[in-house]
Design an enzyme around this catalytic site. Structure first.
Site, PDB file in Angstrom:
ATOM      1  N   SER A  31       0.727  -1.115   0.111  1.00 53.84           N
ATOM      2  CA  SER A  31      -0.016   0.032   0.140  1.00 53.84           C
ATOM      3  C   SER A  31       0.913   1.239   0.003  1.00 53.84           C
ATOM      4  O   SER A  31       1.712   1.459   1.061  1.00 53.84           O
ATOM      5  CB  SER A  31      -0.677   0.224   1.232  1.00 53.84           C
ATOM      6  OG  SER A  31      -1.709  -0.610   0.929  1.00 53.84           O
ATOM      7  N   HIS A  62      -3.649   0.500  -4.993  1.00 52.22           N
ATOM      8  CA  HIS A  62      -2.879  -0.726  -5.738  1.00 52.22           C
ATOM      9  C   HIS A  62      -3.308  -0.558  -6.985  1.00 52.22           C
ATOM     10  O   HIS A  62      -4.351  -0.556  -7.434  1.00 52.22           O
ATOM     11  CB  HIS A  62      -3.499  -1.872  -4.926  1.00 52.22           C
ATOM     12  CG  HIS A  62      -2.821  -2.246  -3.724  1.00 52.22           C
ATOM     13  ND1 HIS A  62      -2.140  -3.229  -3.472  1.00 52.22           N
ATOM     14  CD2 HIS A  62      -3.185  -1.611  -2.443  1.00 52.22           C
ATOM     15  CE1 HIS A  62      -1.707  -3.054  -2.237  1.00 52.22           C
ATOM     16  NE2 HIS A  62      -2.260  -2.095  -1.539  1.00 52.22           N
ATOM     17  N   HIS A  84      -5.452  -9.388  -2.253  1.00 56.22           N
ATOM     18  CA  HIS A  84      -5.813  -9.496  -0.845  1.00 56.22           C
ATOM     19  C   HIS A  84      -6.891 -10.510  -0.685  1.00 56.22           C
ATOM     20  O   HIS A  84      -7.974 -10.466  -1.122  1.00 56.22           O
ATOM     21  CB  HIS A  84      -6.286  -8.311   0.037  1.00 56.22           C
ATOM     22  CG  HIS A  84      -5.191  -7.061  -0.153  1.00 56.22           C
ATOM     23  ND1 HIS A  84      -4.991  -6.136  -1.244  1.00 56.22           N
ATOM     24  CD2 HIS A  84      -3.975  -6.943   0.770  1.00 56.22           C
ATOM     25  CE1 HIS A  84      -4.133  -5.433  -1.093  1.00 56.22           C
ATOM     26  NE2 HIS A  84      -3.300  -5.901   0.266  1.00 56.22           N
ATOM     27  N   TYR A  86      -9.149 -10.127   1.914  1.00 61.20           N
ATOM     28  CA  TYR A  86     -10.268  -9.591   2.126  1.00 61.20           C
ATOM     29  C   TYR A  86     -11.054  -9.150   0.982  1.00 61.20           C
ATOM     30  O   TYR A  86     -12.245  -8.704   1.203  1.00 61.20           O
ATOM     31  CB  TYR A  86      -9.919  -8.323   3.137  1.00 61.20           C
ATOM     32  CG  TYR A  86      -9.038  -7.230   2.445  1.00 61.20           C
ATOM     33  CD1 TYR A  86      -9.804  -6.406   1.754  1.00 61.20           C
ATOM     34  CD2 TYR A  86      -7.763  -7.009   3.106  1.00 61.20           C
ATOM     35  CE1 TYR A  86      -8.669  -5.515   1.019  1.00 61.20           C
ATOM     36  CE2 TYR A  86      -6.893  -6.020   2.493  1.00 61.20           C
ATOM     37  CZ  TYR A  86      -7.572  -5.220   1.616  1.00 61.20           C
ATOM     38  OH  TYR A  86      -6.782  -4.340   1.175  1.00 61.20           O
ATOM     39  N   GLU A  87     -10.602  -9.024  -0.351  1.00 61.81           N
ATOM     40  CA  GLU A  87     -11.395  -8.703  -1.416  1.00 61.81           C
ATOM     41  C   GLU A  87     -12.220  -9.671  -1.763  1.00 61.81           C
ATOM     42  O   GLU A  87     -13.065  -9.317  -2.757  1.00 61.81           O
ATOM     43  CB  GLU A  87     -10.410  -8.415  -2.715  1.00 61.81           C
ATOM     44  CG  GLU A  87      -9.218  -7.235  -2.337  1.00 61.81           C
ATOM     45  CD  GLU A  87      -8.106  -6.815  -3.259  1.00 61.81           C
ATOM     46  OE1 GLU A  87      -8.718  -6.367  -4.417  1.00 61.81           O
ATOM     47  OE2 GLU A  87      -7.153  -7.288  -3.013  1.00 61.81           O
ATOM     48  N   ALA A 114       2.587  -2.079   4.067  1.00 66.76           N
ATOM     49  CA  ALA A 114       2.347  -1.157   5.127  1.00 66.76           C
ATOM     50  C   ALA A 114       1.792  -1.812   6.295  1.00 66.76           C
ATOM     51  O   ALA A 114       0.894  -2.784   5.876  1.00 66.76           O
ATOM     52  CB  ALA A 114       1.609   0.085   4.493  1.00 66.76           C
ATOM     53  N   MET A 212      -2.535  -7.137   6.725  1.00 63.00           N
ATOM     54  CA  MET A 212      -3.673  -8.155   5.921  1.00 63.00           C
ATOM     55  C   MET A 212      -3.176  -8.798   4.638  1.00 63.00           C
ATOM     56  O   MET A 212      -3.848  -9.107   3.958  1.00 63.00           O
ATOM     57  CB  MET A 212      -4.734  -7.270   5.567  1.00 63.00           C
ATOM     58  CG  MET A 212      -5.338  -6.291   6.809  1.00 63.00           C
ATOM     59  SD  MET A 212      -6.575  -5.243   6.088  1.00 63.00           S
ATOM     60  CE  MET A 212      -6.635  -3.974   7.512  1.00 63.00           C
ATOM     61  N   SER A 213      -1.732  -8.791   4.574  1.00 68.12           N
ATOM     62  CA  SER A 213      -1.205  -9.638   3.418  1.00 68.12           C
ATOM     63  C   SER A 213       0.273 -10.350   3.782  1.00 68.12           C
ATOM     64  O   SER A 213       0.327 -10.723   4.990  1.00 68.12           O
ATOM     65  CB  SER A 213      -0.798  -8.529   2.371  1.00 68.12           C
ATOM     66  OG  SER A 213       0.297  -7.505   2.776  1.00 68.12           O
ATOM     67  N   ASN A 236       1.289   3.297  10.649  1.00 67.81           N
ATOM     68  CA  ASN A 236       0.544   3.621  11.894  1.00 67.81           C
ATOM     69  C   ASN A 236       0.828   2.932  13.023  1.00 67.81           C
ATOM     70  O   ASN A 236       1.257   1.761  13.021  1.00 67.81           O
ATOM     71  CB  ASN A 236      -0.833   3.651  11.392  1.00 67.81           C
ATOM     72  CG  ASN A 236      -1.436   2.211  11.088  1.00 67.81           C
ATOM     73  OD1 ASN A 236      -1.232   1.851  10.119  1.00 67.81           O
ATOM     74  ND2 ASN A 236      -1.834   1.464  12.179  1.00 67.81           N
ATOM     75  N   HIS A 248      -7.442   4.386   6.168  1.00 67.87           N
ATOM     76  CA  HIS A 248      -6.488   3.901   4.825  1.00 67.87           C
ATOM     77  C   HIS A 248      -5.904   4.995   4.527  1.00 67.87           C
ATOM     78  O   HIS A 248      -4.713   4.876   4.120  1.00 67.87           O
ATOM     79  CB  HIS A 248      -7.588   3.144   3.881  1.00 67.87           C
ATOM     80  CG  HIS A 248      -6.681   2.682   2.667  1.00 67.87           C
ATOM     81  ND1 HIS A 248      -5.741   1.581   2.857  1.00 67.87           N
ATOM     82  CD2 HIS A 248      -6.597   2.956   1.441  1.00 67.87           C
ATOM     83  CE1 HIS A 248      -5.304   1.474   1.537  1.00 67.87           C
ATOM     84  NE2 HIS A 248      -5.721   1.970   0.762  1.00 67.87           N
TER      85      HIS A 248
HETATM   86  N1  HPA Z   1      -3.707  -3.220  10.829  1.00 64.98           N
HETATM   87  C1  HPA Z   1      -3.763  -4.092   9.830  1.00 64.98           C
HETATM   88  N2  HPA Z   1      -3.310  -3.827   8.611  1.00 64.98           N
HETATM   89  C2  HPA Z   1      -2.705  -2.722   8.543  1.00 64.98           C
HETATM   90  C3  HPA Z   1      -2.565  -1.657   9.628  1.00 64.98           C
HETATM   91  C4  HPA Z   1      -3.043  -2.079  10.658  1.00 64.98           C
HETATM   92  O1  HPA Z   1      -2.938  -1.173  11.616  1.00 64.98           O
HETATM   93  N3  HPA Z   1      -1.884  -0.602   9.064  1.00 64.98           N
HETATM   94  C5  HPA Z   1      -1.476  -0.950   7.663  1.00 64.98           C
HETATM   95  N4  HPA Z   1      -1.957  -2.386   7.418  1.00 64.98           N
END
Ligand code: HPA
Length: 277
Positions: A31, A62, A84, A86-87, A114, A212-213, A236, A248
């Site tokens: 990301s 993406h 992903h 989750y998609e 990320a 998430m990947s 973050n 996001h």
């Molecule tokens: N959680 C899950 N996936 C992420 C995060 C997060 O805080 N930051 C970037 N991808």
């Protein structure tokens, strides 16, 4: 015949009609990090939607294409945008691109993402070298009939992230005076960010960053005998560690800011790897 393997071979044939390029190193850009591909010496690019049966990414930030070219004379394939879980894709589709890049010839795989920081002292903008992962919250991409030509039924996962690649990443970061964190990446399904209780659980389990990947991709790559390296950009602080709600946009902004350092690190890791082989 295994339907996933069938699809993989069809995608491979389709891609080979478009390019005969043989990469040594494959890179997945996470990301907000996709801009890296625009700056390399490009030879060809193929949009995911041009490949019959290929899962197409729907996430903002993406792009959705393979870029083939050279980074400091090393032939590379770069995924500008990943797929992903989750998609809504089947987990086997999520790792199809990784398998495809291996079929094209790639022996090394550099995974980037990320991620939310869990480890104490982490700050947004930090880089974390992935040393190990926890992926038991996501289905394994290795379920179903095993394709022996790809890898064995019960692959060892005692060293998913290759020692040699880790050494190159650590030395490169040191040379570039980048403060490199190290740790364990935990993959959750997403797309929701976690709750504070889930992050406390992740920390208790030994995770340093959450995303998430990546982990399932690393697993599929190890299954096929690829050498894997992983770098997270801490975009973050994970939920509950940061007092702020997560978004996001925040993830993308932090990745944008880290991009110049990330670019230098990745370029020198790719060339360092080719010297080390
Ligand atoms: N959680 C899950 N996936 C992420 C995060 C997060 O805080 N930051 C970037 N991808």
């Amino acid at each position: 015949m295994n339907p996933f393997y069938d699809k993989l071979l069809r995608c491979y044939e389709c891609l080979r009609e478009k390019t005969s390029f043989e990469p040594v190193t494959a890179v997945v850009l996470g990301s907000g990090l996709g801009g890296y591909a625009d700056e390399m010496e490009q030879v060809a690019s193929v949009e995911y939607r041009e490949i019959q049966g290929f899962p197409v990414s729907t996430v903002p930030g993406h792009r959705g294409r393979f870029v083939f070219g050279y980074v400091e004379d090393v032939p590379v394939v770069v995924m500008q945008g990943r797929v992903h879980y989750y998609e809504g894709y089947d987990i086997h589709d999520v790792v199809l691109p990784i398998r495809l890049m291996k079929l094209m010839g790639a022996e090394n795989l550099l995974l980037t993402n990320a991620a939310g920081g869990i480890q104490e002292g982490m700050q947004p903008g930090d880089f974390m070298m992935i040393e190990d992962h926890i992926t038991q919250f996501v289905p394994s991409p290795l379920t179903g009939p095993n394709v022996e030509s790809l890898g064995e039924r019960f692959p060892d996962m005692s060293q998913v992230y290759d020692q040699g690649i880790r050494k190159v990443i650590a030395e490169t970061a040191k040379r570039l005076e980048i403060d490199l964190k190290r740790g364990v990446y935990i993959q959750f399904t997403g797309p929701n960010f976690e709750t504070p209780a889930e992050i406390r659980m992740a920390r208790t389990l030994g995770a340093d960053a959450v995303g998430m990947s990546t982990a399932v991709e690393a697993m599929a790559a190890r299954h096929m005998g690829m050498r894997v390296g992983g770098i997270s950009v801490i975009s973050n602080l994970a939920c509950g560690i940061s007092p702020m709600p997560l978004s996001h946009e925040e993830v993308q902004m932090a990745a944008d800011e880290a991009a110049p350092y990330f670019k230098r690190l990745l370029t020198q890791v790719i060339s360092g790897l080719s010297r080390e082989l």
